[in-house]
Design an enzyme around this catalytic site. Structure first.
Site, short mmCIF file in Angstrom:
data_model
loop_
_atom_site.label_atom_id
_atom_site.label_comp_id
_atom_site.label_asym_id
_atom_site.label_seq_id
_atom_site.Cartn_x
_atom_site.Cartn_y
_atom_site.Cartn_z
N ASP A 251 0.74 -1.31 -0.11
CA ASP A 251 -0.06 0.01 -0.15
C ASP A 251 0.61 1.13 0.02
O ASP A 251 0.33 2.55 -0.30
CB ASP A 251 -0.94 0.20 1.27
N HIS A 252 2.20 1.17 0.26
CA HIS A 252 2.91 2.38 0.30
C HIS A 252 3.43 2.85 -0.82
O HIS A 252 3.13 3.96 -1.24
CB HIS A 252 4.00 2.12 1.44
N ASP B 190 4.22 -1.71 11.05
CA ASP B 190 3.74 -0.30 10.56
C ASP B 190 3.18 0.20 11.95
O ASP B 190 2.54 -0.44 12.82
CB ASP B 190 2.97 -0.33 9.63
N ARG C 157 -0.29 12.40 10.81
CA ARG C 157 1.13 13.05 11.09
C ARG C 157 1.27 14.27 10.11
O ARG C 157 0.74 14.19 9.21
CB ARG C 157 2.30 12.15 10.49
N SER D 214 7.37 6.75 12.82
CA SER D 214 6.83 5.72 12.25
C SER D 214 7.69 4.34 12.80
O SER D 214 8.69 4.61 13.38
CB SER D 214 7.04 5.56 10.71
N ARG E 69 9.67 2.74 10.90
CA ARG E 69 10.54 2.18 10.05
C ARG E 69 11.92 1.74 10.37
O ARG E 69 12.44 2.54 11.05
CB ARG E 69 10.69 3.27 8.99
FE1 F3S Z 1 -0.06 4.57 5.14
FE2 F3S Z 1 0.04 6.73 6.08
FE3 F3S Z 1 -1.04 4.93 7.45
S1 F3S Z 1 1.61 5.71 5.19
S2 F3S Z 1 -0.34 3.07 6.83
S3 F3S Z 1 -1.74 5.77 5.40
S4 F3S Z 1 -0.01 6.49 8.23
#
Ligand code: F3S
Length: 638
Positions: free
Chosen positions: A64-65, A119, A379, A534, A536
């Site tokens: 999804d990213h 995540d 964010r 995050s 990451r």
């Molecule tokens: Fe994607 Fe933003 Fe959520 S990058 S997982 S929609 S915080």
């Protein structure tokens, strides 16, 4: 004595440790999730452990990213993720199916289950009663290998909701209010458990907005009871069999209680560049708006987007205002389409984007220079939108849609009657057939590795004496976006550590990487709440690749701390915060690693003889992991 919900889930999954706040516990993990930006590394790490099949009840790999397939890198990653999932028994969700947390909530999350995800917004599933936590990819890989997940036993804070939302106030305003109250540091070491009469008035998608953004409090997680609302949601999703009631005992105890009267809430926004800089919408009346973006894992449910369309219907955006809408899943999109809601959305001038993270992770949709963007995301860190000088405000979909139509901040008292609360349509289309379930027989499955999939690097154990220098001194609230920026160009390199490491701290100090390359090792000196944001792990893996051996800070964010440990970087906290001012870039420091003890104090010596006391809150196991050079060395690579 009775148990709260958190204690109930923990006690039924406890493998090691005692349920005493602060002491390390090991939990059996039922479910894992990964997304593509962190997933490639997690599966490379899983492969390195030599386990034939994932050991969890369910593991899902979402894409999804990095869905912009410009060049070979992202499609190569997706191909690797699809084939590695088939080989090891993981469900695969192809690019465009939806955002991991929205999809997981709709299709897989269960009350009472433990879930960890690579995540930080994995707590979204707490909206239907899972104990769901964000973790580094390596921790997720270990859970897939059947290892317990270690965390310090959290304190459990009750958030008592009274009253009922009225007017234009929404679930987003509940969590924004809590962020304003407690700040981005307010949840460290805590689980926020929601209770009280007000809980009954909130649907599961509304609850998920709150647990999603609970991550911004720095909390271990947030969760709601599993009750009639949960049953209704699971029934609507065709998963009635996954329901079980889960409520706190009447005599359950909590470490603290926060009371929020929902009837008193009004529309709120978080101002640039922190999610806790919360003020009322009306206080900013007159501020011009150039863009709104509605979606992300926080606010992309069917009810959020139908409400948005009802506001946009028969209206048109003013010239110069850009409105982007990203549905959280193809199921959401299909529901909107089947009710004829796409037409009014397009007619308003809004842009319909793919069902992915999109602008939230800087995949397009950047605001104009110095623009004001009102986003429903979680964010608003500086530069995360892709435009360094843009000002991003976080708000509910209702607020974002209203302000986009007005082209400026206005007082909600002038907005008229809000749309009624939306739940589910009578018929809900299934998208289950879009997931790729692993085959019965995996013998024929071949894992395909394109040139963007680089083998894992081995790190050596820490030496007995570290002699190093401060290579970078940063201030308070350094986020993982500061350490490793997001954006299409950089995130496409997530499977290629040497390449992505070129961007470490690139927006803070463009010479940091070359300083590290010209030296054997280095130390980063940071202020309060270092590494927030995050999950990451590249924000730890990249510095480790460059030779960072320790970070010395005033305080540290939870998931980043875990990532530093996993990759063998010492997370040290200054005993005397005033010592921060005595050190600068270039200060030489030495430390005998043999003098480190779990939870103890050690002394570092500067080249001019100054003694600096540093503390750690490491368990015995965590210290052993770091000394071994990281978690993969500790558990043993195959
Ligand atoms: Fe994607 Fe933003 Fe959520 S990058 S997982 S929609 S915080």
């Amino acid at each position: 004595m009775g148990l709260n919900i958190t204690e109930k889930i923990i006690s039924s999954h406890l493998i090691t440790g005692k349920m005493e706040p602060g002491s390390e516990i090991g939990l059996k993990i039922d479910q894992t999730l990964t997304q593509d930006a962190t997933g490639t590394m997690a599966y490379l790490q899983f492969e390195a452990m030599g386990i034939a099949k994932v050991q969890t009840e369910l593991s899902v790999s979402y894409v999804d990213h990095n869905t912009l397939q410009m060049g070979f890198r992202n499609p190569d990653d997706h191909q690797y993720l699809r084939t590695v999932a088939a080989k090891y028994g993981v469900v695969f969700s192809p690019a465009g199916t939806g955002i991991c947390h929205q999809l997981h909530l709709e299709n897989f999350a269960k009350p009472g289950a433990t879930l960890i995800g690579s995540d930080s917004h994995t707590p979204t599933a707490g909206g239907l009663g899972s104990l769901a936590m964000g973790a580094g990819g390596l921790s997720v890989a270990l859970a897939m290998a059947g290892q317990p997940y270690s965390i310090p036993m959290p304190k459990v804070v009750k958030v008592e909701l009274t009253g009922k939302l009225t007017g234009w106030a929404t679930a987003k305003d509940i969590i924004l209010h809590l962020l304003g109250l407690l700040t981005v540091k307010g949840g460290v070491g805590k689980v926020f458990e929601f209770g009280g009469k007000g809980v009954e008035t909130l649907t599961v998608p509304e609850r998920a907005v709150i647990t999603n953004m609970g991550a911004e409090l720095g909390a271990t997680t947030s969760l709601f009871p599993s009750d009639k609302q949960t049953e209704k949601f699971l029934k609507a999703m065709g998963r009635e069999e996954d329901f079980s009631e889960l409520i706190a005992d009447a005599d359950a105890t909590y470490s603290d209680t926060v009371v929020i009267n929902l009837s008193e809430l009004e529309p709120l926004v978080a101002q640039p560049h922190m999610p806790d800089r919360v003020v009322s919408v009306k206080s900013l009346a007159g501020l011009k708006v150039s863009q709104s973006a509605i979606g992300s894992c926080t606010n992309s449910s069917y009810s959020d987007l139908k409400t948005t369309v009802l506001i946009l219907k028969d209206n048109q955006l003013p010239q110069g205002v850009d409105l982007m809408i990203s549905p959280g899943s193809k199921q959401v999109l299909k529901m909107l389409a089947s009710e004829g809601l796409i037409g009014p959305l397009l007619d308003s001038g809004a842009r319909l984007l793919e069902c992915t993270c999109g602008p939230c992770i800087g995949m397009g949709g950047s605001p104009v220079s110095a623009g004001v963007s009102v986003r429903t995301f979680n964010r608003n860190f500086e530069g995360r939108s892709g435009t360094q000088d843009a000002k991003v405000y976080l708000a509910s979909p209702q607020t974002a849609a209203k302000l986009a139509l007005a082209g400026e901040f206005t007082d909600p008292a002038t907005w008229g009657t809000p749309p009624e609360k939306i739940e589910f349509p009578a018929e809900i289309p299934s998208i289950r057939h879009l997931f790729i379930f692993p085959p019965e027989n995996d013998e024929k499955v071949e894992i395909v590795r394109g040139p963007n999939i680089i083998p894992l690097e081995s790190f050596s154990a820490l030496p007995e004496i570290i002699t190093s220098e401060v290579r970078l001194k940063v201030g308070d609230d350094i986020t993982t976006d500061h350490i490793l920026p997001a954006g299409a160009q950089i995130t496409a390199l997530r499977s290629n550590i040497p390449a992505i490491s070129e961007y470490i701290f690139s927006r803070v100090d463009e010479n940091f990487v070359s300083r590290m390359k010209n030296s054997d090792n280095g130390i980063i000196l940071g202020g309060e709440n270092y590494g927030q944001g995050s999950s990451r792990e590249h924000a730890a893996l990249g510095p480790r690749h460059l030779g960072v051996v320790a970070v010395i800070v005033k305080s540290l964010a939870r998931i980043h701390r875990a990532n530093l440990i996993n990759f063998g970087i010492l997370p040290l906290v200054l005993s005397n915060k005033s010592d921060y001012d005595k050190l600068s870039e270039g200060s030489g420091l030495s430390l005998e690693t043999t003098s480190l003890t779990p939870g103890g104090v050690a002394e570092m010596t500067t080249t001019d003889g100054l003694k600096i006391k540093v503390e750690n809150d490491l368990s015995e196991k965590e210290l052993a992991i770091i000394l071994a050079g990281g978690l993969l060395n500790y558990v043993g690579r195959k």
